[in-house]
Write a protein that holds these residues in place. Structure first.
Motif, short mmCIF file in Angstrom:
data_model
loop_
_atom_site.label_atom_id
_atom_site.label_comp_id
_atom_site.label_asym_id
_atom_site.label_seq_id
_atom_site.Cartn_x
_atom_site.Cartn_y
_atom_site.Cartn_z
N PRO A 1 43.95 59.82 -12.44
CA PRO A 1 43.42 58.72 -11.61
C PRO A 1 43.22 59.20 -10.18
O PRO A 1 44.00 60.00 -9.66
N ARG A 2 42.20 58.69 -9.57
CA ARG A 2 41.93 59.07 -8.18
C ARG A 2 42.90 58.35 -7.26
O ARG A 2 43.21 57.18 -7.44
N ALA A 3 43.34 59.06 -6.25
CA ALA A 3 44.23 58.46 -5.28
C ALA A 3 43.41 57.61 -4.31
O ALA A 3 42.31 57.97 -3.94
N GLY A 4 43.97 56.47 -3.95
CA GLY A 4 43.28 55.59 -3.02
C GLY A 4 43.29 56.18 -1.61
O GLY A 4 44.08 57.07 -1.29
N LYS A 5 42.42 55.67 -0.77
CA LYS A 5 42.37 56.16 0.60
C LYS A 5 43.59 55.64 1.37
O LYS A 5 43.99 54.49 1.23
N LYS A 6 44.14 56.50 2.19
CA LYS A 6 45.30 56.12 3.00
C LYS A 6 44.81 55.33 4.22
O LYS A 6 43.75 55.63 4.78
N PRO A 7 45.58 54.35 4.63
CA PRO A 7 45.16 53.60 5.83
C PRO A 7 45.27 54.50 7.07
O PRO A 7 46.09 55.42 7.10
N PRO A 8 44.44 54.27 8.05
CA PRO A 8 44.47 55.12 9.23
C PRO A 8 45.79 54.98 9.99
O PRO A 8 46.39 53.90 10.01
N ALA A 9 46.25 56.07 10.56
CA ALA A 9 47.49 56.05 11.34
C ALA A 9 47.27 55.29 12.63
O ALA A 9 46.24 55.43 13.29
N VAL A 10 48.24 54.51 13.00
CA VAL A 10 48.12 53.69 14.22
C VAL A 10 48.95 54.25 15.31
O VAL A 10 49.91 54.84 15.25
#
Length: 112
Positions: free
Chosen positions: A103-112
């Motif tokens: 399964p493809r890994a989802g995109k990580k949220p941008p670092a804040v």
């Protein structure tokens, strides 16, 4: 080298690559490739134009005859797109299990 040998070599190479390029499996790959080439040679050959002409011409012809009887204008034929070669399914050699897709890994949220 005959065209049969070239085709067997191509199949064997594809099998070798699909199995992760293992060492010491040449004879097994070659035998599998030989069987695939034999099956390909024995399969009935149809030209792409003949196969496409039969399926697309049969359906609209029936609709046109009915429309003529009813006095209606014929409906436009549905268009289908051919699959690109890159998305076509790979052939799994006989006696081999198909590789399971991860399964493809989802995109990580941008670092804040």
């Amino acid at each position: 080298m005959s065209t049969d040998d070239k085709r067997i070599r191509e199949f064997a190479y594809q099998i070798w690559e699909s199995e992760g390029k293992p060492v010491g499996e040449e004879s097994r790959h070659w035998e599998m490739a030989r069987k695939l080439a034999e099956a390909e040679a024995l399969a009935p050959k149809k030209s792409p134009k003949a196969a496409a002409g039969k399926t697309s011409a049969a359906k609209p012809a029936a609709g046109k005859a009915e429309d003529k009887l009813n006095g209606k204008a014929p409906a436009p034929a549905a268009k289908t797109k051919a699959k690109p070669a890159a998305t076509a399914a790979k052939v799994t050699p006989p006696g081999e299990k198909a590789a399971e897709k991860k399964p493809r890994a989802g995109k990580k949220p941008p670092a804040v």
